[in-house]
Scaffold this motif. Sequence first.
Motif, PDB file in Angstrom:
ATOM      1  N   GLU A 170       0.839  -1.194   0.000  1.00 56.21           N
ATOM      2  CA  GLU A 170       0.000   0.000   0.000  1.00 56.21           C
ATOM      3  C   GLU A 170       0.873   1.243   0.000  1.00 56.21           C
ATOM      4  OE1 GLU A 170      -4.099  -0.893   2.403  1.00 56.21           O
ATOM      5  OE2 GLU A 170      -2.299  -0.575   3.605  1.00 56.21           O
ATOM      6  N   VAL A 173       3.603   0.590   2.834  1.00 56.93           N
ATOM      7  CA  VAL A 173       3.595  -0.700   3.529  1.00 56.93           C
ATOM      8  C   VAL A 173       4.181  -1.706   2.557  1.00 56.93           C
ATOM      9  CG1 VAL A 173       2.165  -2.495   4.571  1.00 56.93           C
ATOM     10  CG2 VAL A 173       1.554  -0.081   4.862  1.00 56.93           C
ATOM     11  N   ASP A 208       5.953  -5.826   1.800  1.00 60.28           N
ATOM     12  CA  ASP A 208       6.025  -7.223   2.254  1.00 60.28           C
ATOM     13  C   ASP A 208       7.299  -7.873   1.748  1.00 60.28           C
ATOM     14  OD1 ASP A 208       5.593  -7.620  -0.426  1.00 60.28           O
ATOM     15  OD2 ASP A 208       3.742  -8.765  -0.217  1.00 60.28           O
ATOM     16  N   PHE A 221       8.226   4.172   6.093  1.00 64.91           N
ATOM     17  CA  PHE A 221       7.712   2.805   6.053  1.00 64.91           C
ATOM     18  C   PHE A 221       6.845   2.550   7.287  1.00 64.91           C
ATOM     19  CE2 PHE A 221      11.495   2.741   3.420  1.00 64.91           C
ATOM     20  CZ  PHE A 221      11.079   1.993   2.331  1.00 64.91           C
ATOM     21  N   LYS A 222       5.654   1.965   7.058  1.00 69.50           N
ATOM     22  CA  LYS A 222       4.734   1.697   8.157  1.00 69.50           C
ATOM     23  C   LYS A 222       4.209   0.267   8.061  1.00 69.50           C
ATOM     24  CE  LYS A 222       2.023   5.040   9.663  1.00 69.50           C
ATOM     25  NZ  LYS A 222       2.741   5.693  10.758  1.00 69.50           N
ATOM     26  N   ASP A 223       3.749  -0.252   9.199  1.00 67.61           N
ATOM     27  CA  ASP A 223       3.176  -1.596   9.217  1.00 67.61           C
ATOM     28  C   ASP A 223       1.786  -1.613   8.603  1.00 67.61           C
ATOM     29  OD1 ASP A 223       5.432  -2.636  10.469  1.00 67.61           O
ATOM     30  OD2 ASP A 223       4.646  -2.208  12.473  1.00 67.61           O
ATOM     31  N   ASP A 224       1.063  -0.505   8.769  1.00 70.67           N
ATOM     32  CA  ASP A 224      -0.257  -0.364   8.141  1.00 70.67           C
ATOM     33  C   ASP A 224      -0.593   1.109   8.027  1.00 70.67           C
ATOM     34  OD1 ASP A 224      -1.602   0.497  10.676  1.00 70.67           O
ATOM     35  OD2 ASP A 224      -1.085  -1.554  11.265  1.00 70.67           O
ATOM     36  N   LEU A 225      -1.604   1.405   7.228  1.00 69.66           N
ATOM     37  CA  LEU A 225      -2.035   2.783   7.018  1.00 69.66           C
ATOM     38  C   LEU A 225      -3.420   2.977   7.627  1.00 69.66           C
ATOM     39  CD1 LEU A 225      -0.973   3.288   3.264  1.00 69.66           C
ATOM     40  CD2 LEU A 225       0.277   3.953   5.325  1.00 69.66           C
TER      41      LEU A 225
END
Length: 553
Positions: free
Chosen positions: A482, A502, A504, A532-536
Motif C-alpha cells: 500500500e 507498507v 512485504d 515505512f509503516k506496518d499499516d495505514l
Amino acid sequence: MTTEKIWLKSYVDGTPEYIDNAGFDSLRDMIEQCCKQYAALPAYANMGAQITYGELDAKSTQFAAWLQSKGLKKGDRVALMMPNIMQYPVALFGVLRAGMVAVNANPLYTPRELQHQLHDSGARAIVILENFAETLQKVISDTPVEIVVTTQVGDMLPGLKKSITNFVVKRVKKMVPPFSLQNVTKFPTTLASSASFARPEISLDDLAFLQYTGGTTGVAKGAMLSHGNLVHNIQQSLCWLGDAIGDDAPVAITALPLYHIFSLQGNCLSLMIRGGLNVLITNPRDFDAFVNELRQYPFTYFTGVNTLFNALLNMPEFQKLDFSHLKVTIGGGMAVQQAVAEKWHQVTGKPLIQAYGLTETSPAAVINPFVENPEFTGAIGLPISSTDVGIYDDDGNALAVGEIGEICIRGPQIMQGYWQKPEETEKVMMGEWLRTGDIGRMNEDGFVFIEDRKKDMILVSGFNVYPNEIEDVVVKLEGVVEAAAIGKPDERSGEIVKLFVVIDNDGVDRDKIIAHCREHLTGYKVPKEVVFKDDLPKTNVGKILRRELRDNG
C-alpha cells in the motif's frame, strides 16, 4: 444558487462590474488585430534575440498553412512540448489561427505521462524540442500522433548565434539524448513552406485548448477551454489591472513556463492587447543567468510563484537590480507567504499582489486590487469583473459571510468541461458553478481567504501533484502493498511529497522506491520523504485517511 455581490464595494474606482469580449470574435481575431496594430514592436525576447509582432504574424501564418498542408483541419489537436523559447508562441498562434486545438505538454513528462496525454487528447501532431524527443520515441507507437515537428533551442536565433547555440546544447552540454523518430519535419522547414493559409471560421464557442490538470482526482484530464473562455478572461484580467501597468507597452518577465495556464494567459496572451514584450526565461533555475537577463531589460511586469520570488530575493545580485520601472508583480499558482511579500516590497519598492485561479477558470478568478502599499492580509483577493464567488456547503447551500465552506465560481471563464469525461465534469459543476475543491471563506468586504483544500492535491512550487497518481505508480513496484502520498510544508517549494508505504519484501527500500518514481513521474512529483509503516489508517470502508497521516505522520 445566488450570492450577494458584497465585493463590489471594495473594487478600485473605475473597475467595471461586467466585461464583454471587446469585439473579438475569437482568440485568432485578437491575435491578428494585435499583430497588425503593434507590428513594429517587439513581442518576444529570448537569449538576446527578439521577434516583432509583425514577424510573429508572418511566421505563425506560415506555420498554420503548413499544418493545413499536412491534412490537419479545424478541431484537430496539436501538442506543444517546449520550454520558454520563441518557437512556442509561433507554433501556438499558428495552431489557434488554423482553428486547431492546442494541447500543452510539460517537457519534463515521463513516457507514461506523455503517452496518457497524447492518447487521451487524440493529438494528431506534436511540436517538440529535440531535448525531449527521446521520451516521445518511447511511446509514439501507442499514440495517435502522425506528424512530428522537432526544434532545437536556437532555431529562431539569428545567424551564427543559432548555429553556436544548437552546437553547444547538443555537442558540448550533451542535453539532447539520441532519438529515432520517423518522418520528422524540422521546425525551420515549416516556416519556409510555400503553402497558402485557408482562414477557417472560428467562433467564441470553438475549442482553443485542452489544458491538462488533475482536477479533483489524480487522473489527468483535459480542461476544455474555448476561445470565448480565454478572450473573456483576458479582458477580465486587463480591466482588473486598469492603468496599473501604465500606458507604455509593458515589458514582462516570463519565467513561468508558457505551457502553464497562469503564464499562458497572464503573459503570453493578455499582454498582446497592450503591445507588451515577453522576455522569455528558458531556464529559470539558472538563477545567475536569470538575474543577468533581468539586467538587460527595464521590466515593468513580473509574474511568478512564491518559490521563485523567494529564491530571487535570496540572491544578493538580484537585490542590486534597477526596479524603478517595475509597476506590477503578481504571485499565483500557490500561496504567497507574508515574509516573501514583505521582503519583495522592501527590495523592489513595489507590492507583490496575490491572485487565485485554476486551470478550469482559464485561470483568473480572484485577485487582490492593485493599490499602492496594500496591507498583506493573506486574502487571495476579490472576485474579478463578471465573476461570482460563493461559499457553499456540501449540499449546495450558500453559507453566510465568514462561514467556511467550498469556494465555488461562476463566470464566462469557466471551462466547457473535461474532455470526453462527462462524469468527471458532473462532479465539479453545479449548473453554471464550478466547485473548486478549495475550502475558504469570504469576509464582509468581499475578500476571499483559503482555509484548506477539500481535495488532497499537493502543491509543489505552483504545480498540482495528485496523490492518486503517485500512489498508483508506487504500488506497481513489486513488494509494495500500500502507499499514501501527502503534502508536507516546505519553505522552498510550499510543499513536498511525503510518501507512506507498507511493504512485504525486505528488498524494497527508499532508494528503490525513489528510482521507480523517477522513472514514471515528473521530477517535482517524486517523493522527497519516504516513511515505512506496518499499516495505514483507514475508514471503516477501507479508504486511506490521508488527513490522519498529515496530522500524525
